[in-house]
Write an enzyme that holds these catalytic residues in place. Structure first.
Site, PDB file in Angstrom:
ATOM      1  N   ASP A   1       0.839  -1.203   0.000  1.00  0.00           N
ATOM      2  CA  ASP A   1       0.000   0.000   0.000  1.00  0.00           C
ATOM      3  C   ASP A   1       0.878   1.259   0.000  1.00  0.00           C
ATOM      4  OD1 ASP A   1       0.853  -0.230   2.604  1.00  0.00           O
ATOM      5  OD2 ASP A   1      -1.124   0.063   3.518  1.00  0.00           O
ATOM      6  N   SER A   2       2.200   1.073   0.039  1.00  0.00           N
ATOM      7  CA  SER A   2       3.126   2.185  -0.207  1.00  0.00           C
ATOM      8  C   SER A   2       2.852   2.777  -1.587  1.00  0.00           C
ATOM      9  CB  SER A   2       4.582   1.699  -0.111  1.00  0.00           C
ATOM     10  OG  SER A   2       4.780   0.550  -0.915  1.00  0.00           O
TER      11      SER A   2
ATOM     12  N   ASP B   1      -1.280  -6.017  -0.474  1.00  0.00           N
ATOM     13  CA  ASP B   1      -1.599  -5.407   0.817  1.00  0.00           C
ATOM     14  C   ASP B   1      -3.091  -5.141   0.934  1.00  0.00           C
ATOM     15  OD1 ASP B   1       0.466  -5.124   2.622  1.00  0.00           O
ATOM     16  OD2 ASP B   1       1.127  -3.183   1.852  1.00  0.00           O
TER      17      ASP B   1
ATOM     18  N   LYS C   1      -1.430  -9.405   2.382  1.00  0.00           N
ATOM     19  CA  LYS C   1      -0.686  -9.007   3.586  1.00  0.00           C
ATOM     20  C   LYS C   1      -1.555  -8.038   4.366  1.00  0.00           C
ATOM     21  CE  LYS C   1       3.102  -6.133   3.514  1.00  0.00           C
ATOM     22  NZ  LYS C   1       2.640  -4.987   4.328  1.00  0.00           N
TER      23      LYS C   1
ATOM     24  N   GLU D   1      -1.601  -5.684   8.304  1.00  0.00           N
ATOM     25  CA  GLU D   1      -0.803  -5.190   9.428  1.00  0.00           C
ATOM     26  C   GLU D   1      -1.457  -5.539  10.756  1.00  0.00           C
ATOM     27  OE1 GLU D   1      -0.001  -0.991   8.944  1.00  0.00           O
ATOM     28  OE2 GLU D   1       0.830  -1.282   6.939  1.00  0.00           O
TER      29      GLU D   1
ATOM     30  N   GLU E   1       9.017  -4.665  10.348  1.00  0.00           N
ATOM     31  CA  GLU E   1       9.428  -3.329   9.869  1.00  0.00           C
ATOM     32  C   GLU E   1       9.969  -2.493  11.018  1.00  0.00           C
ATOM     33  OE1 GLU E   1       6.758  -1.286   7.214  1.00  0.00           O
ATOM     34  OE2 GLU E   1       7.951   0.556   7.299  1.00  0.00           O
TER      35      GLU E   1
END
Ligand code: KIV
Length: 276
Positions: free
Chosen positions: A49-50, A88, A118, A120, A186
Site C-alpha cells: 500500500d506504499s 496489501d 498481507k 498489518e 518493519e
C-alpha cells in the site's frame, strides 16, 4: 530448470518452506513492467500500500483504497510469472471484523489472481488471520512499525526497543499461531528481529530489521533511487534513477527548445526511399 521447462509460480507453501534456507528476496511492484523486472530476480513481488505514497503522491498509506490495490495488483500479476504477488489489504478494509476482512481479501484474490494478501497487526489481528487462513486466504503478516497505525504510533519510529520488545515478540508469536505463512518485520531493532527469527517457524522478512531475518524487502522506487528527497536509514540505493531521469528530461527539454529534437532519424520522409 531447463530453458524450455515451464516456469512454476512460487506459492505460499514454497515461501513457508524456505525457513532456514537461502534468504527470501522481496521487492515492491505496482506496475507490469516493474513486476517483470522484479520477477527475474525475486521470490515475491509485494503490491504494497506504499503505492499510495510512491505512485499517487499521498501523504501516507491511509488514503489507499481497495480499488487501487485491485488495479495495481492486476498489473503486477500480469508481469509476474514466477515471483509470487502478495497484495496489501488497505487501511479500513479488514480491521472491523474477520467477516469484513474475508469479504475484501477474497475480492483481492479473485479480482487480481494473486495467491496471498498481507495485513498489518499482531495479537489484535490474530483472530482475523485465523479466520482468513481457515477459509483459503494465505496471509503474510506485518508487525513492528505498521504504517497504517502511524497516527497512533506518533510517527514512523523504530518499534521494539526496551519494554516494547516483548510486545513485538508476542505479536509475532500470535500471527504465527494464527496461521500466517510469513511475517514482515518493519523497523524492529536488529537483536529483537534476530530473536523473533529464531523463535518463529515461519520466515521473517525484514525492512529496517537487520541482517538476521529470513529475507529482506525494500520499496523498489527507494532502492532504485527514484526519489531525490527520501532517504530513510534502512534503504540502500542500488541505482540513482531519479538523477538519471532528471538529466534525461532536462536534455529533452533543451533539445526541444533548440530544435535539436526530433532529428531526421526520428521523422518520416514524405517519400519512402526505394531500397536497392
Ligand atoms: O507497503 C509496503 O510497501 C510495505 C513494505 C514496506 C513492507 O508494506
Amino acid at each position: 530448470m531447463s530453458a524450455t521447462s515451464p516456469v512454476r509460480p512460487v506459492l505460499p507453501p514454497d515461501i513457508r518452506a524456505r525457513k532456514g534456507t537461502d534468504p527470501l528476496v522481496v521487492l515492491t511492484a505496482y506496475s507490469t513492467p516493474v513486476a517483470r523486472l522484479v520477477d527475474a530476480h525475486c521470490d515475491i513481488a509485494l503490491v504494497g500500500d506504499s503505492v499510495g505514497m510512491v505512485i499517487h503522491g499521498l501523504p501516507s498509506t491511509l488514503g489507499v483504497t481497495l480499488e487501487m490495490m485491485i488495479l495495481h495488483g492486476r498489473a503486477v500479476v500480469r508481469g509476474a510469472q514466477r515471483a509470487m504477488p502478495v497484495i496489501d489489504m488497505p487501511f479500513g478494509s479488514y480491521e472491523e471484523s474477520p467477516q469484513q476482512a474475508f469479504r475484501n481479501a477474497s475480492r483481492l484474490l479473485a479480482e487480481t489472481g494473486a495467491p496471498a494478501v498481507k495485513l498489518e497487526g499482531g495479537v489484535h489481528m490474530a483472530e482475523t488471520i485465523a479466520f482468513l487462513t481457515a477459509r483459503g486466504v494465505p496471509v503474510m503478516a506485518h508487525v513492528g512499525l505498521t504504517p497504517q497505525a502511524v497516527n497512533t504510533l506518533g510517527g514512523y519510529k523504530v518499534v521494539g526497543r526496551a519494554e516494547e520488545a516483548e510486545k513485538v515478540m508476542a505479536d509475532a508469536r500470535a500471527i504465527e499461531e494464527a496461521g500466517a505463512f510469513s511475517v514482515v518485520l518493519e523497523k524492529v531493532p536488529q537483536g529483537l528481529a534476530g530473536r523473533i527469527t529464531q523463535t518463529l517457524a515461519i520466515p521473517t522478512i525484514g525492512i529496517g530489521a537487520g541482517v538476521d531475518c529470513d529475507g529482506q524487502v525494500l520499496v523498489v522506487d527507494d532502492m532504485l533511487g527514484l526519489f531525490t528527497d527520501f532517504r530513510p536509514k534502512f534503504v540502500k540505493r542500488y541505482a540513482e534513477l531519479g538523477r538519471a531521469a532528471d538529466v534525461a528530461i532536462a536534455t529533452f527539454a533543451a533539445e526541444v527548445r533548440s530544435r535539436g529534437f526530433p532529428a531526421a532519424e526520428h521523422s518520416f520522409p514524405d517519400v519512402v526511399p526505394v531500397k536497392k
